[in-house]
Each structure stands twice: as C-alpha cells, then as structure tokens.
Design a protein around this motif. Structure first.
Motif, mmCIF file in Angstrom:
data_model
loop_
_atom_site.group_PDB
_atom_site.id
_atom_site.type_symbol
_atom_site.label_atom_id
_atom_site.label_comp_id
_atom_site.label_asym_id
_atom_site.label_seq_id
_atom_site.Cartn_x
_atom_site.Cartn_y
_atom_site.Cartn_z
ATOM 1 N N SER A 36 -14.720 6.325 4.854
ATOM 2 C CA SER A 36 -14.886 5.232 3.921
ATOM 3 C C SER A 36 -13.991 5.072 2.736
ATOM 4 C CB SER A 36 -16.474 5.254 3.285
ATOM 5 O OG SER A 36 -16.567 6.142 2.385
ATOM 6 N N LEU A 37 -13.860 3.835 2.062
ATOM 7 C CA LEU A 37 -12.761 3.922 1.021
ATOM 8 C C LEU A 37 -13.648 3.771 -0.329
ATOM 9 C CD1 LEU A 37 -10.700 0.784 2.437
ATOM 10 C CD2 LEU A 37 -10.044 3.246 2.193
ATOM 11 N N ARG A 38 -13.009 4.429 -1.445
ATOM 12 C CA ARG A 38 -13.811 4.497 -2.737
ATOM 13 C C ARG A 38 -12.692 4.417 -3.631
ATOM 14 N NH1 ARG A 38 -16.399 10.403 -3.430
ATOM 15 N NH2 ARG A 38 -13.989 10.758 -3.827
ATOM 16 N N LEU A 39 -13.121 3.574 -4.559
ATOM 17 C CA LEU A 39 -11.990 3.170 -5.607
ATOM 18 C C LEU A 39 -12.237 4.284 -6.515
ATOM 19 C CD1 LEU A 39 -10.459 0.969 -7.392
ATOM 20 C CD2 LEU A 39 -12.457 0.360 -8.240
ATOM 21 N N ALA A 40 -10.760 4.854 -6.840
ATOM 22 C CA ALA A 40 -10.712 6.220 -7.936
ATOM 23 C C ALA A 40 -10.550 5.697 -9.357
ATOM 24 C CB ALA A 40 -9.729 6.819 -7.471
ATOM 25 N N TYR A 41 -9.591 4.625 -9.450
ATOM 26 C CA TYR A 41 -9.121 4.356 -10.779
ATOM 27 C C TYR A 41 -8.149 2.996 -10.738
ATOM 28 C CZ TYR A 41 -6.902 4.275 -15.435
ATOM 29 O OH TYR A 41 -6.292 3.825 -16.438
ATOM 30 N N LYS A 42 -8.566 2.041 -11.491
ATOM 31 C CA LYS A 42 -7.770 0.750 -11.268
ATOM 32 C C LYS A 42 -7.412 0.560 -9.850
ATOM 33 C CE LYS A 42 -4.648 0.243 -14.243
ATOM 34 N NZ LYS A 42 -3.275 0.449 -15.131
ATOM 35 N N ASN A 43 -6.113 0.628 -9.635
ATOM 36 C CA ASN A 43 -5.602 0.230 -8.065
ATOM 37 C C ASN A 43 -5.417 1.441 -7.162
ATOM 38 O OD1 ASN A 43 -3.430 1.017 -9.754
ATOM 39 N ND2 ASN A 43 -2.152 -0.153 -8.409
ATOM 40 N N TYR A 44 -6.237 2.318 -7.685
ATOM 41 C CA TYR A 44 -6.100 3.881 -6.953
ATOM 42 C C TYR A 44 -7.298 3.775 -5.936
ATOM 43 C CZ TYR A 44 -2.201 5.536 -9.424
ATOM 44 O OH TYR A 44 -0.932 5.760 -9.784
ATOM 45 N N TYR A 45 -7.143 4.050 -4.617
ATOM 46 C CA TYR A 45 -8.407 4.160 -3.800
ATOM 47 C C TYR A 45 -8.205 5.508 -2.860
ATOM 48 C CZ TYR A 45 -8.996 -0.695 -4.500
ATOM 49 O OH TYR A 45 -9.398 -1.975 -5.110
ATOM 50 N N THR A 48 -2.132 3.656 -3.409
ATOM 51 C CA THR A 48 -2.248 2.514 -4.549
ATOM 52 C C THR A 48 -2.255 1.394 -3.658
ATOM 53 O OG1 THR A 48 -0.078 2.853 -5.057
ATOM 54 C CG2 THR A 48 -1.572 4.115 -6.576
ATOM 55 N N VAL A 49 -2.533 0.369 -4.276
ATOM 56 C CA VAL A 49 -2.470 -1.124 -3.612
ATOM 57 C C VAL A 49 -2.100 -1.931 -4.838
ATOM 58 C CG1 VAL A 49 -3.483 -2.857 -2.535
ATOM 59 C CG2 VAL A 49 -4.185 -0.734 -2.069
ATOM 60 N N ARG A 50 -0.953 -2.734 -4.601
ATOM 61 C CA ARG A 50 -0.695 -3.850 -5.580
ATOM 62 C C ARG A 50 0.023 -4.970 -4.766
ATOM 63 N NH1 ARG A 50 5.285 -2.234 -8.189
ATOM 64 N NH2 ARG A 50 6.341 -2.079 -6.187
ATOM 65 N N ASP A 51 -0.091 -6.037 -5.423
ATOM 66 C CA ASP A 51 0.402 -7.411 -4.898
ATOM 67 C C ASP A 51 1.347 -7.999 -6.193
ATOM 68 O OD1 ASP A 51 0.863 -10.111 -3.962
ATOM 69 O OD2 ASP A 51 -0.620 -9.749 -2.620
ATOM 70 N N ARG A 52 2.668 -8.386 -5.682
ATOM 71 C CA ARG A 52 3.640 -8.702 -6.587
ATOM 72 C C ARG A 52 3.330 -10.161 -7.121
ATOM 73 N NH1 ARG A 52 9.566 -7.466 -4.574
ATOM 74 N NH2 ARG A 52 9.963 -8.100 -6.717
ATOM 75 N N ASP A 53 2.421 -11.018 -6.383
ATOM 76 C CA ASP A 53 1.898 -12.309 -6.736
ATOM 77 C C ASP A 53 1.152 -12.059 -8.023
ATOM 78 O OD1 ASP A 53 3.438 -13.352 -4.541
ATOM 79 O OD2 ASP A 53 1.982 -12.784 -3.173
ATOM 80 N N ALA A 54 0.835 -13.317 -8.343
ATOM 81 C CA ALA A 54 0.128 -13.576 -9.761
ATOM 82 C C ALA A 54 -1.209 -14.401 -9.446
ATOM 83 C CB ALA A 54 0.743 -14.169 -10.737
ATOM 84 N N GLY A 55 -2.178 -13.969 -10.406
ATOM 85 C CA GLY A 55 -3.403 -14.820 -10.174
ATOM 86 C C GLY A 55 -4.235 -14.435 -8.712
ATOM 87 N N ALA A 56 -4.905 -15.467 -8.190
ATOM 88 C CA ALA A 56 -5.670 -15.195 -6.869
ATOM 89 C C ALA A 56 -4.649 -14.684 -5.904
ATOM 90 C CB ALA A 56 -6.146 -16.338 -6.415
ATOM 91 N N ASN A 57 -3.493 -15.012 -5.930
ATOM 92 C CA ASN A 57 -2.692 -14.434 -4.888
ATOM 93 C C ASN A 57 -2.231 -12.817 -5.085
ATOM 94 O OD1 ASN A 57 -2.108 -17.102 -3.703
ATOM 95 N ND2 ASN A 57 -0.407 -17.381 -5.105
ATOM 96 N N GLY A 58 -2.680 -12.481 -6.305
ATOM 97 C CA GLY A 58 -2.278 -10.913 -6.395
ATOM 98 C C GLY A 58 -3.607 -10.239 -6.376
ATOM 99 N N LEU A 111 0.889 -1.115 -0.031
ATOM 100 C CA LEU A 111 0.020 0.005 0.066
ATOM 101 C C LEU A 111 0.889 1.134 0.034
ATOM 102 C CD1 LEU A 111 -3.281 0.352 1.983
ATOM 103 C CD2 LEU A 111 -1.821 2.228 1.801
ATOM 104 N N VAL A 112 0.738 2.074 -1.344
ATOM 105 C CA VAL A 112 1.801 3.342 -1.245
ATOM 106 C C VAL A 112 0.855 4.461 -1.201
ATOM 107 C CG1 VAL A 112 3.428 4.537 -2.714
ATOM 108 C CG2 VAL A 112 3.298 1.783 -2.819
ATOM 109 N N VAL A 113 1.072 5.291 -0.381
ATOM 110 C CA VAL A 113 0.248 6.354 -0.073
ATOM 111 C C VAL A 113 0.819 7.404 -1.162
ATOM 112 C CG1 VAL A 113 -0.391 8.334 1.551
ATOM 113 C CG2 VAL A 113 -0.056 6.002 2.365
ATOM 114 N N ASN A 114 -0.203 8.140 -1.870
ATOM 115 C CA ASN A 114 0.241 9.106 -2.918
ATOM 116 C C ASN A 114 0.012 10.448 -2.418
ATOM 117 O OD1 ASN A 114 -1.103 6.669 -4.904
ATOM 118 N ND2 ASN A 114 0.957 7.546 -5.453
ATOM 119 N N SER A 115 -1.024 10.601 -1.493
ATOM 120 C CA SER A 115 -1.179 12.048 -0.799
ATOM 121 C C SER A 115 -2.037 11.722 0.528
ATOM 122 C CB SER A 115 -1.971 12.891 -1.895
ATOM 123 O OG SER A 115 -3.325 12.385 -2.084
#
Length: 810
Positions: free
Chosen positions: A384-393, A361-371, A338-342
């Motif tokens: 609350s959390l809101r999806l902004a775009y792709k993996n941006y929250y 942003t949130v990412r997982d370096r694993d693949a498939g279900a692990n990612g 989890l990388v904080v942009n602002s």
C-alpha cells in the motif's frame, strides 16, 4: 463516505507530520561559492551524531530534484555540491530559498532544511543597446524629460543599480532615476539648457549605470542626441500600462493585444511607429498597427509573467514608452513527476508488515488543480501507499510475504493530476522476494514400502525415498539420513543404509526371513538452511521369503532310534483314519504349502495319505493275508521353487484284538529290544568264545609247566574222583589215606557243598605215586560219592563250598 475519507486523510497527515521537525533548520550561503564549501553542521543542529547518519541511511532530497547540496556523512556537514547562481535559481525574486529534506530511516524521520542563497555583486548593469539615438527638437524647453531604456542588473538589493550618471558632464543634459511604483523604475534624460540646432546639431555623451555592490560594477551606453527642427508633439499612449493573459499553449502567431499611441502633429511628425525597447524572443510587434503577437510557444513553468516595454516614435523623432504585462495562464501540459528517493529489493519473505519498500516524491509543475496529484496502486493486497510528509510517499508492505507463492511483485504506482483531461505518470517497482528457510522438505509419500528377498547380496538397492523442498538455493538442498532413535526406542537397524544425496535405500547384509520378517526405520530429510528444517518418514522394508527351509516332520517323530508305531484293527473298513502326518515349514506363503505323499509301503495298496491333510487312511479293508507288520515311508514336500522335501517312516501293526492294551505301548519297545538283544548276543558270544579259547590255552600252558615241575602232590582221576594227601604225607611223597569222592553238581544249585566219607580201610603206609598216574579202582581203594543235593552244612561229614575251595587241588 466523503467525510470518513477526509478524516482518514487528516489522521494520516497528522501521523506523518510526527516524523518531521516542526521548525526547519535555516542556513544561508553566498552564491557562486566553491564546490565543497561547508554551509553548516546540520547533524549537530539536528541533534544527531555523525555515526547515526550512516546507520540510518541519511540522505538529502530537494523539491526540484537537483542536488545543489550534499551531506558529508562523516562529519555531518552540509556542503555545496554545485555552483549556485542566484539569478538562475530565483531570478529577480527578493529572496531565494532552497528547501531541502534530510531523510532518516529506522525510524523514519524528516528534518526540513532551508538554505537562503545570498546575492553577491556578480553582475554588472547592462544596457540593451550600446548606442541610443534620441532626436530632440530644438524648441524643447529646459526641464523636459526624455525617457530612456534603463540598464538591467540581475543582482538585487544593494547590488542592483543605484545611480546613473553622464560622462563627460554635459551642460545641456542631466539624468533622472527613480521609481513611480513597485517594480516600475524609470530613467529619464532631463534637458537643463535649451538646444540650438544651429549652434550644435548633435550632442554625444555616455550614460553610466552604477550598482551598489562592493566594489561597485557599472555599465555604459552612448547617448547620441540629434537636434531636430520643431516637432512640438510627442506620441501619447492611451494607457501607460497594458495587461493581458495568454494561455501557455496559445499557438505561435496569436495576437496578444494591441497598443495605441497618438500624436498631435501632422504629416511625418504625426506618423507613429512601434517597437520594443528591448528585444523579446517570445513576442513580436507590428510597427504600424502596434499588434503584439506570440513569436514562440510560452511555458508557464519557465516564466509566468513577461514584461514588455513598447516605444512609440513619431516622424519627428519624438517618442513615448508604455509597459505591457503578459500573464501566462497555466494549462495542464505537464504530467506528474515521480522521483524515487530509495528503493529496497529484494525483500526477505519474512519481512514484517509495515516495512518501507520505497520512498518517493511526487510533484506536478502545473499550478492550481492541474498541479494536484493523486496516487493509485494496482496491487493493494500485499502493498500500500502511505503519505510520509508533504509530497513524500512510502510504499509499504501490509501483509506477510511468501516467496513460494509469489517470487516477484511488479507494482505500478500511477500518479494523476486533476487537470482536464488529467495527465498520468506510471512508475513500476519490481520487488523480488528473497528466500528464507521456512519450508521443511516434504516426502512424496506418507510412508514407503520396500521389499528385499532373503539371502540377499550385501549392499543391495531396495528402493529410494524422495523429498521436495519448496525453498530455493541451499534452503532447498535436501540430504537424507536415518533418524536417531528416541531414548525410549530401540536404535535403528544397522543393516539399513540411506544415501544422503539421492535417498537410495540399501540393505547392507544378507537377511533371513525366518529371523527378520520386517524392518522399520525412520528416514529424515533435512535441508541446508540455517537453522535446517527436517521431516521424517517411515520406511517399511519387508523381507520376501525364499524356499530355503526343509519341511520338519513333527509326527511321527524321527528323533528317536526306534520308529513310531500305530495299531490298526483287522476289522477296520476302507477310509479308516489310522493317524495323521504332521509337518511344518519355517518358510511362508507358497513356500510353506506342504503336500504329503506315500513314498514306500510294505503293501502300497493298503494305505493312502491325504495330499493336503496328511491323514493316513485305509485304502481298502484289512485282509487276513496282509502282513501284520506294515512299514510306511512318507514324503513331505513344500511348494517352493525348487521344492524342498523330507521323509518320515511309520510302523503299522495289524491286530485282531486290542485287549492287551500294554502291547500297544510295549510292542515297539519289544521289537527294538529284540533287535538290540540279537546284536548284544552276537557280541557276547564272540567275546565269550574268544575268552574261552584264551582261557583253555592258558590252562593248558599252566598244566604243562606244573606237571613238569611237580614232584609230589595229589592226583585227580577223572571227573569227580579226588585223592586227598595229608600235608605230612605230601611232604614225604606218600598218600597214607585214600578217599574216593563222587561229586555231582547241578546247575543253579545254591550251595557248593559235598560230603567227605570216612575211610573204609585202615590207613596204609605212605606210598609213592608217580606223576601223571591215576587212582585205579582195582587197587582196592573204595570210593565214596558226594552229591550236592545230599550235602548240607549241618550234616556230619559235609564240606562247604568255602572249605572245598580251600582244598589243595593240583
């Protein structure tokens, strides 16, 4: 519920995509470019003015978290932030594209940016070994192919290896270069002319690999050919290509697979040994069995595939090469990142719902279900959390904030993947709430009651008001002042003052309870916010009475010069109500409680006065011996400390009969009149006596002077005897006619008249009478008598008073 959840997620994704540009902005840049070199003007391509970039807090975000590029906010240009090495970034991939997101706020907007890193010829071909020894039987036929380990060039495309050559040229050998399938290139040494060990036991030359760059780069290895005796069978692998999968968490030493080659020769020429054509630190091969084992841990995120070249060599020097492909199977060994942009903190407590607090942003370096990552927020009441775009929250507010209720929120966002078991990462956001002036001061009482004694000293402290403000800082600093009056109200009393710092209430001047019993003011408490908030409270200041007023007797009245009088019948019995003493006290409470006492009395045993009522009653029946006029003196005293008192006097007349009603009203006046008349008579007597003495003295003095100077005139003998001297005789000094009068004047007669009688004797010649002599009856002068009672104006010979007064008496 699952269908509804999917619909909500789809709607959220659709709404978030509205923030992003549909087509990315694509650019290209050559690798190894200088730091700070411009790539493109991304602001112009996005339709943004450079000034908007700073105003909307524009920033770049990369999926891998590395800042390969930066945005020049002043010009809007995308510039290189660090050295780009395509081979390091993308390896041997045909294309190398770095995705970026240009993030803008107010409103939130995302522009996708793709930068293709163009390959340059910055790598030379490299052979795995500087010298390669090949053993070739002398019986080898022309056209025989001997495989070689080709050079490696990290560049791609035209910058990769294009040709191989031999230098110096050799008549026995040539080099063949090509590919049988994709990603499967080969280099072979071709025998052009038969060898003869007896003529030339060893042949050496250089193998040169040249790429297609400009200028071209090359790599060289030395080929050493050893001509052997006859060994006519080379090893043969059972498979040209081996493929195997291995878990990335496989332990070191695990056997991946085994390669097998056979040789038709016997003896030493049939003995086969295995080795890698080029070293691989992650794998090891058993030279006898051909087992390939894991030499160190694998990492799917670092390398998903490994390509191994295994060479089988027999004892006669013949060899064969096969390829082994190892696919690394991903396991859930990477927790989500989890990388904080602002992040915005503190937040004003009047922040509107829907305000973005953090973007990450949130990412997982694993693949498939692990990612696959899911997010959870512990506190979902205010945020609350809101999806902004792709993996941006976005972390957003969902309700109003109140610093006085919660001054700090500690929010934990947990990211969990779908592996088994799942791995989680928690990011904590500490959101401080800054204060705004939304709370007015609150008094600790709804109203205040204070007391001050009358005749107080100036600027006396009578109490204090206190208010609390739930805000902090300047918004909580409370000051106090008297609230101004409304136009329809009276201005506040100027005798009250409030300390602006601590709320102490002072009375500035002495107060008089009889004039002011209560003062009501409105105190306002105001904070130092902008705009300031204030609250009013009513302060009641009650003046406490002091015993500073003497009782005033209303009856009997003491104002007139004469005392009041009351009539008491002689027949009155004991307890008979004669009158009532009435008095008032301007004080209040205990200070105004009056008691009545009989201070003095002509007969103390005859009358009694009620201590509380002031009623004057007979203590016993009236007796004949009692004095008719009784004088009573009453003492009226209040109950203050010290007590104040006043006296009153009253006359009592004991009467046996009340028939003369007028006497009840006139007797006091008669008494007063008698007293005053006595005084007036004494003063009159003194004045008359003095006037009489002065008159007698003046009369005697006048007579003495008249007799001394008189030469002729009239002589008056005795009282009531007059002699009239005519005017002509008076001038000659003779009295020709003699008259004798008897004057009898009665007191109070209405007329002063007397009679003149005609002469009895004839008129005699004038004779002189000396001064001081009298008329002697022996001389023969008859006398007449005048009686006022007998005289009358209409009788002959009568003389009126006016005529009498006009006579010339000397």
């Amino acid at each position: 519920m699952a269908i509804l959840a999917r619909q909500v997620l789809c709607l959220s994704a659709f709404l978030c995509l509205a923030y992003a540009r549909s087509e990315p902005l694509r650019y290209s840049v050559a690798e190894e470019g200088e730091r700070g070199s411009a790539v493109a003007n991304v602001a112009a391509d996005a339709g943004l003015a450079p000034a908007q970039l700073s105003a909307r807090r524009a920033r770049l975000a990369a999926e891998d978290g590395r800042q390969h590029f930066r945005l020049d906010l002043g010009s809007g240009r995308l510039v290189v932030a660090e050295r780009l090495d395509r081979e390091e970034l993308c390896g041997q991939a045909a294309s190398c594209t770095l995705p970026l997101e240009l993030l803008l706020a107010n409103p939130f907007q995302i522009f996708r940016v793709e930068v293709a890193v163009e390959d340059i010829n910055d790598h030379s071909p490299v052979f795995p070994e500087e010298q390669v020894t090949i053993k070739i039987p002398e019986t080898s036929n022309p056209g025989s192919h001997f495989p070689l380990v080709g050079a490696q060039d990290l560049d791609i495309g035209s910058n990769s290896i294009q040709t191989y050559s031999i230098a110096p040229e050799n008549e026995h050998f040539s080099v063949s270069f090509g590919s049988q399938r994709e990603h499967d290139r080969y280099v072979e040494l071709v025998l052009e002319k038969p060898l003869d060990r007896e003529e030339e036991a060893e042949v050496s030359f250089n193998l040169i690999a040249v790429d297609g760059g400009f200028p071209p780069r090359s790599g060289t290895t030395q080929i050493h050919i050893v001509v052997l005796d006859v060994n006519d069978n080379a090893p043969v692998f059972k498979q040209k290509l081996y493929a195997e999968q291995v878990l990335e968490n496989a332990p070191v030493g695990s056997v991946i697979l085994s390669v097998v080659a056979t040789d038709g020769d016997a003896g030493a020429n049939g003995a086969i040994s295995y080795q890698f054509s080029q070293s691989h630190s992650a794998f090891a091969i058993d030279p006898i069995s051909g087992e390939i084992k894991l030499a160190k841990p694998l990492d799917f995120e670092v390398a998903q595939k490994h390509e191994l070249n295994v060479q089988a060599t027999d004892g006669g020097g013949l060899s064969a090469i096969c390829k082994v492909l190892v696919d690394v199977v991903d396991v859930n060994d990477n927790a989500p990142e989890l990388v904080v942009n602002s992040f915005s903190s503190p937040l004003p407590e009047n922040t509107l719902p829907g305000t973005v607090v953090a973007l990450f942003t949130v990412r997982d370096r694993d693949a498939g279900a692990n990612g696959k990552v899911s997010l959870a927020l512990e506190d979902q009441l205010s945020f609350s959390l809101r999806l902004a775009y792709k993996n941006y929250y976005e972390l957003v507010t969902v309700s109003s904030l109140d610093r006085e209720e919660t001054a700090r929120y500690i929010l934990s966002v947990t990211a969990a993947d779908a592996g088994s078991p799942p791995l989680t990462t928690t990011q904590t956001f500490t959101v401080d709430i800054s204060d705004v002036n939304d709370n007015a001061p609150v008094f600790n009482q709804t109203s205040y009651t204070m007391y001050v004694r009358e005749n107080n000293v100036p600027t006396v402290l009578v109490g204090a008001v206190s208010a609390f403000d739930a805000d902090v800082g300047p918004n909580a600093k409370v000051s106090y002042f008297l609230a101004p009056a409304q136009p329809t109200e009276q201005p506040p009393c100027s005798c009250i003052s409030v300390n602006s710092e601590n709320g102490h209430v002072f009375v500035l001047r002495p107060l008089d309870y009889e004039q002011v019993k209560q003062i009501e003011v409105v105190v306002s408490a105001s904070d130092a916010g902008s705009p300031p908030l204030s609250t009013n409270v009513t302060v009641h200041v009650y003046v406490v009475d002091e015993n500073d007023n003497v009782p005033v007797v209303l009856f009997p009245s003491q104002d007139s010069s004469s005392l009041s009088s009351e009539l008491v019948p002689m027949s009155a019995e004991a307890g008979y109500l004669v009158t009532k003493v009435v008095a008032v006290d301007a004080d209040s409470g205990q200070n105004s409680w009056l008691s009545y006492h009989l201070l003095r009395a002509t007969d103390p045993g005859l009358f009694v006065v009620g201590a509380q009522s002031g009623e004057v009653r007979l203590k016993r029946p009236v007796a004949e011996r009692d004095t008719t006029k009784q004088k009573l003196v009453f003492l009226v005293r209040d109950n203050g400390r010290p007590p104040q008192s006043a006296t009153a006097a009253l006359n009592m007349l004991l009467l046996s009969d009340f028939s003369d009603v007028r006497l009840r009203h006139s007797s006091p006046a008669m008494e007063d009149e008698g007293s005053s008349l006595t005084t007036y008579l004494i003063i009159s007597l003194v004045c008359v006596s003095l006037l009489f003495l002065v008159s007698v003295a003046a009369f005697v003095v006048c007579k003495v002077y008249q007799r001394r100077d008189q030469k002729a005139g009239h002589v008056l003998y005795g009282a009531g005897t007059l002699q009239r001297v005519p005017g002509d005789a008076a001038a000659a000094g003779t009295l020709p006619h003699a008259y004798c009068y008897e004057i009898n004047l009665t007191t109070g007669s209405g007329n002063s008249e007397f009679k003149f009688l005609k002469p009895i004797l004839p008129t005699l010649p004038p004779q002189h009478y000396p001064m001081g002599g009298g008329i002697d009856d022996d001389k023969g002068f008859p006398c007449g008598s005048i009686t006022a009672e007998d005289s009358a104006p209409d009788k002959p010979g009568s003389l009126s008073a006016e005529q009498f007064n006009s006579l010339p008496f000397n």
